[in-house]
Write a protein that holds these residues in place. Structure first.
Motif, mmCIF file in Angstrom:
data_model
loop_
_atom_site.group_PDB
_atom_site.id
_atom_site.type_symbol
_atom_site.label_atom_id
_atom_site.label_comp_id
_atom_site.label_asym_id
_atom_site.label_seq_id
_atom_site.Cartn_x
_atom_site.Cartn_y
_atom_site.Cartn_z
ATOM 1 N N HIS A 154 77.097 68.979 7.203
ATOM 2 C CA HIS A 154 77.208 70.204 7.932
ATOM 3 C C HIS A 154 76.081 71.313 7.374
ATOM 4 N N ASP A 155 74.889 70.681 7.152
ATOM 5 C CA ASP A 155 73.708 71.289 6.992
ATOM 6 C C ASP A 155 73.782 71.733 5.321
ATOM 7 N N GLN A 156 74.812 71.047 4.495
ATOM 8 C CA GLN A 156 74.995 71.294 3.104
ATOM 9 C C GLN A 156 74.193 70.242 2.476
ATOM 10 N N CYS A 186 74.311 61.364 8.637
ATOM 11 C CA CYS A 186 74.923 62.520 9.395
ATOM 12 C C CYS A 186 74.694 63.816 8.856
ATOM 13 N N GLY A 187 74.104 64.279 7.813
ATOM 14 C CA GLY A 187 74.211 65.555 7.407
ATOM 15 C C GLY A 187 73.908 66.782 7.840
ATOM 16 N N TYR A 188 73.048 66.652 9.084
ATOM 17 C CA TYR A 188 72.337 67.904 9.678
ATOM 18 C C TYR A 188 72.725 68.223 11.111
ATOM 19 N N SER A 189 72.655 69.498 11.293
ATOM 20 C CA SER A 189 72.757 69.979 12.635
ATOM 21 C C SER A 189 71.235 69.592 13.260
ATOM 22 N N PRO A 190 71.114 69.585 14.709
ATOM 23 C CA PRO A 190 69.825 69.462 15.164
ATOM 24 C C PRO A 190 68.691 70.485 14.529
ATOM 25 N N LYS A 191 69.297 71.809 14.459
ATOM 26 C CA LYS A 191 68.083 72.874 13.970
ATOM 27 C C LYS A 191 67.522 72.417 12.674
ATOM 28 N N LYS A 192 68.847 72.194 11.716
ATOM 29 C CA LYS A 192 68.290 71.991 10.509
ATOM 30 C C LYS A 192 67.571 70.697 10.234
ATOM 31 N N ALA A 193 67.827 69.442 11.056
ATOM 32 C CA ALA A 193 67.403 68.199 10.864
ATOM 33 C C ALA A 193 65.724 68.394 11.129
ATOM 34 N N ILE A 194 65.692 69.188 12.367
ATOM 35 C CA ILE A 194 64.134 69.301 12.692
ATOM 36 C C ILE A 194 63.151 69.797 11.569
ATOM 37 N N PHE A 208 63.172 58.466 8.620
ATOM 38 C CA PHE A 208 64.421 59.577 8.529
ATOM 39 C C PHE A 208 65.831 58.721 9.246
ATOM 40 N N GLU A 209 66.620 58.760 8.400
ATOM 41 C CA GLU A 209 67.744 57.984 8.803
ATOM 42 C C GLU A 209 68.702 58.693 9.022
ATOM 43 N N GLU A 210 69.550 58.392 10.236
ATOM 44 C CA GLU A 210 70.746 59.216 10.632
ATOM 45 C C GLU A 210 70.586 60.765 10.362
ATOM 46 N N PRO A 211 69.900 61.401 10.840
ATOM 47 C CA PRO A 211 69.939 62.804 10.676
ATOM 48 C C PRO A 211 71.183 63.752 11.107
ATOM 49 N N CYS A 212 71.762 63.176 12.117
ATOM 50 C CA CYS A 212 72.794 63.996 12.611
ATOM 51 C C CYS A 212 73.996 63.119 12.835
ATOM 52 N N PRO A 213 75.238 63.788 12.999
ATOM 53 C CA PRO A 213 76.395 62.984 13.253
ATOM 54 C C PRO A 213 76.319 62.004 14.294
ATOM 55 N N TYR A 214 76.414 60.782 14.152
ATOM 56 C CA TYR A 214 76.137 59.621 14.809
ATOM 57 C C TYR A 214 76.647 59.471 15.967
ATOM 58 N N TRP A 215 77.717 60.104 16.158
ATOM 59 C CA TRP A 215 78.487 60.091 17.423
ATOM 60 C C TRP A 215 77.992 61.078 18.536
ATOM 61 N N THR A 224 64.922 63.350 17.696
ATOM 62 C CA THR A 224 63.847 62.338 17.631
ATOM 63 C C THR A 224 62.833 63.067 18.512
ATOM 64 N N ALA A 225 63.083 63.483 19.581
ATOM 65 C CA ALA A 225 62.000 64.276 20.545
ATOM 66 C C ALA A 225 61.231 65.283 19.961
ATOM 67 N N ALA A 226 61.821 66.195 19.045
ATOM 68 C CA ALA A 226 61.316 67.249 18.317
ATOM 69 C C ALA A 226 60.200 66.793 17.255
ATOM 70 N N LEU A 227 60.449 65.593 16.583
ATOM 71 C CA LEU A 227 59.438 65.034 15.744
ATOM 72 C C LEU A 227 58.581 64.128 16.286
ATOM 73 N N GLY A 228 58.583 63.890 17.502
ATOM 74 C CA GLY A 228 57.993 62.769 18.160
ATOM 75 C C GLY A 228 56.413 62.754 17.725
#
Length: 377
Positions: A154-156, A186-194, A208-215, A224-228
């Protein structure tokens, strides 16, 4: 060539599977590690009864039939149990034809590139660099993966500033000839992952593996689109075991690299379908194989046969103090040399299960005398 018995040998968290046909031919496989005793129970209750008496060489059809019979249980445990049956049947077929599984899949056993994969988040940058440097010197690794963020964090971060410190320090410590990969689990929200993705790209991280919760598929698609437009590639999918889910994720380009785990998916046959879906979208596949049990051997065989195989196989660097259970299971244990590991060339998986390991395992068998019967309505 019908299946006579299915046995499991469990030493938590590993469970090996042995399939024997009516003529005495045998093959070895493995269910996915962790809580393997539970998976063994699922195998004997919900997989083995449907396989007895069936053609051992009709692997695809058998896996599909069992999935349909157990349609009320489409999730992880039945898939993990199916993986044990499937991988044992591929080994059995290889022994019958005196070919490696790699050859059965159309490949050629050869030294295959691997990346050194750290499983630790409890380690400071200086110590992680020191052990990677030693391994690069001894085994010639050209690619290294380490952990960032906090798992499902959760962004921690694991502790404040750890990600920034280890990324910058690793990049400074290793030259441009060494590729660096990170796993966020699965550590980040989309905003933080970007935001983290841009930071990683600026520091030469390629994966960059599994940036967000996989589900949360939509979140991964967004990242993925933002970092494309950057050089860094997003990977994911290790936890997913549903072919239809994979079809949707690949169709939506949820990531740049498909990363299924063969044992989580339910074996070679189902994972081949994922690989073909990825190939149709020009997407490379790099399997999740985060320990040195049979999953690494299985992944090596399959990767050396895929046309859309990624550049390397994941190869755990954890020793017996950290992962004691991944050692002493089998002979022909993989060793990295010049950054590569030889795909075993013998029949089937090309390895030999150790009797001493089996002697200490919990043994169960399903045959015509012990089959569990049930009906679903």
């Amino acid at each position: 060539m019908n299946i006579k018995s299915i046995e499991t040998f469990t030493r938590e968290p590993v469970c090996l599977v042995r399939v024997t046909t009516e003529d005495g031919t045998q093959g070895w496989g493995q269910v996915a590690p962790y809580n393997a005793d539970i998976t063994a129970t699922v195998l004997h209750r919900q997989v083995a009864p449907h396989a007895l008496g069936k053609d051992a060489l009709a692997i695809d059809a058998l896996v599909d039939k069992i999935s349909e019979i157990e349609f009320k249980f489409p999730g992880s445990y039945v898939s993990r149990a199916l993986g044990g049956l499937d991988t044992a049947l591929w080994d059995l077929r290889g022994k019958l034809e005196n070919k490696s599984v790699c050859e059965l899949l159309g490949g050629t056993p050869r030294p295959f590139p691997v990346y050194a994969s750290s499983m630790r988040r409890d380690i400071i940058a200086k110590d992680e660099i020191a052990r990677f440097a030693k391994l690069v010197d001894e085994h010639g690794y050209k690619a290294l993966k380490f952990r960032i963020a906090q798992e499902n964090g959760h962004d921690q971060d694991e502790w404040q500033g750890r990600t920034e410190d280890i990324v910058i320090s690793m990049r400074q410590a290793f030259g441009d000839d060494i590729k660096l990969l990170v796993d966020a689990n699965c550590g980040y929200s989309p905003k933080k992952a970007i935001a983290v993705g841009h930071f990683l790209n600026d520091n030469g991280i390629c994966h960059f593996e599994e940036p967000c919760p996989y589900w949360e598929y939509e979140q991964i698609i967004e990242v993925t689109a933002a970092l494309g437009d950057l050089d860094i590639q997003v990977s994911g999918g290790e936890q997913d075991c549903s072919v239809p889910v994979w079809r949707r994720m690949i169709g939506a380009k949820a990531f740049d690299i498909a990363q299924p785990d063969i044992c989580y998916m339910g074996g070679i046959s189902r994972t081949l379908r994922v690989a073909k879906l990825a190939a149709a979208k020009n997407m490379p596949v790099t399997f999740h194989s985060a320990n040195l049990s049979l999953i690494t051997i299985i992944s090596l065989h399959m990767m050396a046969a895929l046309e859309n195989a990624g550049p390397y196989v994941e190869f755990s660097i954890e020793d017996a103090n950290y992962y004691p259970w991944q050692y002493d299971i089998y002979d022909e244990f993989p060793i990295a040399k010049d950054g590569k590991v030889q795909v075993p060339e013998g029949a089937g998986w090309g390895i030999t299960i150790r009797d001493k390991w089996l002697e200490k395992a919990n043994h169960q068998i399903t045959n015509q005398n012990s089959v569990y019967k049930h009906d679903y309505i």
